[in-house]
Design a protein around this motif. Sequence first.
Motif, mmCIF file in Angstrom:
data_model
loop_
_atom_site.group_PDB
_atom_site.id
_atom_site.type_symbol
_atom_site.label_atom_id
_atom_site.label_comp_id
_atom_site.label_asym_id
_atom_site.label_seq_id
_atom_site.Cartn_x
_atom_site.Cartn_y
_atom_site.Cartn_z
ATOM 1 N N ILE A 34 66.581 58.392 -40.719
ATOM 2 C CA ILE A 34 67.917 58.052 -41.201
ATOM 3 C C ILE A 34 68.840 59.237 -40.953
ATOM 4 N N LYS A 35 69.894 58.983 -40.185
ATOM 5 C CA LYS A 35 70.929 59.994 -39.958
ATOM 6 C C LYS A 35 72.143 59.571 -40.772
ATOM 7 N N ALA A 36 72.495 60.406 -41.752
ATOM 8 C CA ALA A 36 73.616 60.084 -42.637
ATOM 9 C C ALA A 36 74.244 61.383 -43.131
ATOM 10 N N PRO A 37 75.502 61.322 -43.568
ATOM 11 C CA PRO A 37 76.132 62.523 -44.136
ATOM 12 C C PRO A 37 75.341 63.017 -45.355
ATOM 13 N N LYS A 38 75.399 64.310 -45.605
ATOM 14 C CA LYS A 38 74.645 64.899 -46.723
ATOM 15 C C LYS A 38 75.031 64.307 -48.067
ATOM 16 N N GLU A 39 76.275 63.853 -48.210
ATOM 17 C CA GLU A 39 76.712 63.318 -49.505
ATOM 18 C C GLU A 39 76.177 61.909 -49.776
ATOM 19 N N VAL A 40 75.548 61.290 -48.785
ATOM 20 C CA VAL A 40 74.951 59.964 -48.975
ATOM 21 C C VAL A 40 73.533 60.154 -49.511
ATOM 22 N N GLU A 41 73.292 59.662 -50.722
ATOM 23 C CA GLU A 41 71.958 59.777 -51.310
ATOM 24 C C GLU A 41 71.062 58.677 -50.740
ATOM 25 N N ILE A 42 69.851 59.064 -50.356
ATOM 26 C CA ILE A 42 68.898 58.117 -49.769
ATOM 27 C C ILE A 42 67.593 58.240 -50.535
ATOM 28 N N PHE A 43 67.120 57.115 -51.074
ATOM 29 C CA PHE A 43 65.882 57.092 -51.849
ATOM 30 C C PHE A 43 65.016 55.918 -51.398
ATOM 31 N N ARG A 44 63.699 56.086 -51.523
ATOM 32 C CA ARG A 44 62.820 54.918 -51.415
ATOM 33 C C ARG A 44 63.135 54.026 -52.610
ATOM 34 N N LYS A 45 62.987 52.728 -52.439
ATOM 35 C CA LYS A 45 63.402 51.792 -53.485
ATOM 36 C C LYS A 45 62.701 52.053 -54.814
ATOM 37 N N GLU A 46 61.404 52.355 -54.793
ATOM 38 C CA GLU A 46 60.691 52.583 -56.052
ATOM 39 C C GLU A 46 61.198 53.834 -56.767
ATOM 40 N N VAL A 47 61.611 54.845 -56.021
ATOM 41 C CA VAL A 47 62.180 56.052 -56.623
ATOM 42 C C VAL A 47 63.556 55.735 -57.196
ATOM 43 N N TYR A 48 64.356 54.973 -56.468
ATOM 44 C CA TYR A 48 65.687 54.577 -56.925
ATOM 45 C C TYR A 48 65.599 53.802 -58.235
ATOM 46 N N ARG A 49 64.664 52.866 -58.315
ATOM 47 C CA ARG A 49 64.483 52.093 -59.554
ATOM 48 C C ARG A 49 64.078 52.999 -60.714
ATOM 49 N N SER A 50 63.216 53.963 -60.450
ATOM 50 C CA SER A 50 62.776 54.898 -61.485
ATOM 51 C C SER A 50 63.959 55.727 -61.999
ATOM 52 N N ILE A 51 64.819 56.170 -61.115
ATOM 53 C CA ILE A 51 66.008 56.936 -61.505
ATOM 54 C C ILE A 51 66.929 56.071 -62.354
ATOM 55 N N GLN A 52 67.138 54.809 -61.933
ATOM 56 C CA GLN A 52 67.991 53.907 -62.710
ATOM 57 C C GLN A 52 67.443 53.703 -64.115
ATOM 58 N N LEU A 53 66.137 53.495 -64.230
ATOM 59 C CA LEU A 53 65.510 53.288 -65.528
ATOM 60 C C LEU A 53 65.686 54.527 -66.413
ATOM 61 N N ALA A 54 65.445 55.705 -65.851
ATOM 62 C CA ALA A 54 65.598 56.945 -66.616
ATOM 63 C C ALA A 54 67.044 57.120 -67.078
ATOM 64 N N ASN A 55 67.999 56.791 -66.221
ATOM 65 C CA ASN A 55 69.411 56.892 -66.601
ATOM 66 C C ASN A 55 69.759 55.917 -67.722
ATOM 67 N N ARG A 56 69.237 54.693 -67.645
ATOM 68 C CA ARG A 56 69.490 53.703 -68.701
ATOM 69 C C ARG A 56 68.910 54.172 -70.027
ATOM 70 N N GLU A 57 67.678 54.686 -69.984
ATOM 71 C CA GLU A 57 67.032 55.163 -71.212
ATOM 72 C C GLU A 57 67.804 56.337 -71.808
ATOM 73 N N ALA A 58 68.284 57.228 -70.962
ATOM 74 C CA ALA A 58 69.049 58.375 -71.453
ATOM 75 C C ALA A 58 70.355 57.919 -72.093
ATOM 76 N N ALA A 59 70.996 56.928 -71.505
ATOM 77 C CA ALA A 59 72.260 56.423 -72.048
ATOM 78 C C ALA A 59 72.050 55.721 -73.389
ATOM 79 N N GLU A 60 70.897 55.128 -73.589
ATOM 80 C CA GLU A 60 70.603 54.430 -74.844
ATOM 81 C C GLU A 60 70.255 55.397 -75.969
ATOM 82 N N ASN A 61 69.839 56.596 -75.639
ATOM 83 C CA ASN A 61 69.411 57.572 -76.640
ATOM 84 C C ASN A 61 70.493 58.616 -76.898
ATOM 85 N N ILE A 62 71.681 58.161 -77.201
ATOM 86 C CA ILE A 62 72.803 59.065 -77.472
ATOM 87 C C ILE A 62 72.660 59.626 -78.884
#
Length: 76
Positions: A34-62
């Motif tokens: 994958i050739k893309a600008p450095k500011e474009v984040e690229i993740f394998r789908k399973e890693v992306y889902r894990s990041i989303q889940l962690a972000n949701r959990e963090a937002a719920e634990n305010i």
Amino acid sequence: MLVLTRKKSESIMIGDNIELVIVAIEGDLVRIGIKAPKEVEIFRKEVYRSIQLANREAAENILTMDEISKYLKKPE
């Protein structure tokens, strides 16, 4: 979903600045470069889902201000 057929060393463009290159094909595995600008984040789908889940959990634990102040107090 758009489905394309590509051979080794052929590529696919996404917009003007993202290029997907077929690097190797070995049995059931396809290596993609994958050739893309450095500011474009690229993740394998399973890693992306894990990041989303962690972000949701963090937002719920305010914490409340009282809870935060407990962590900031110096031990006696």
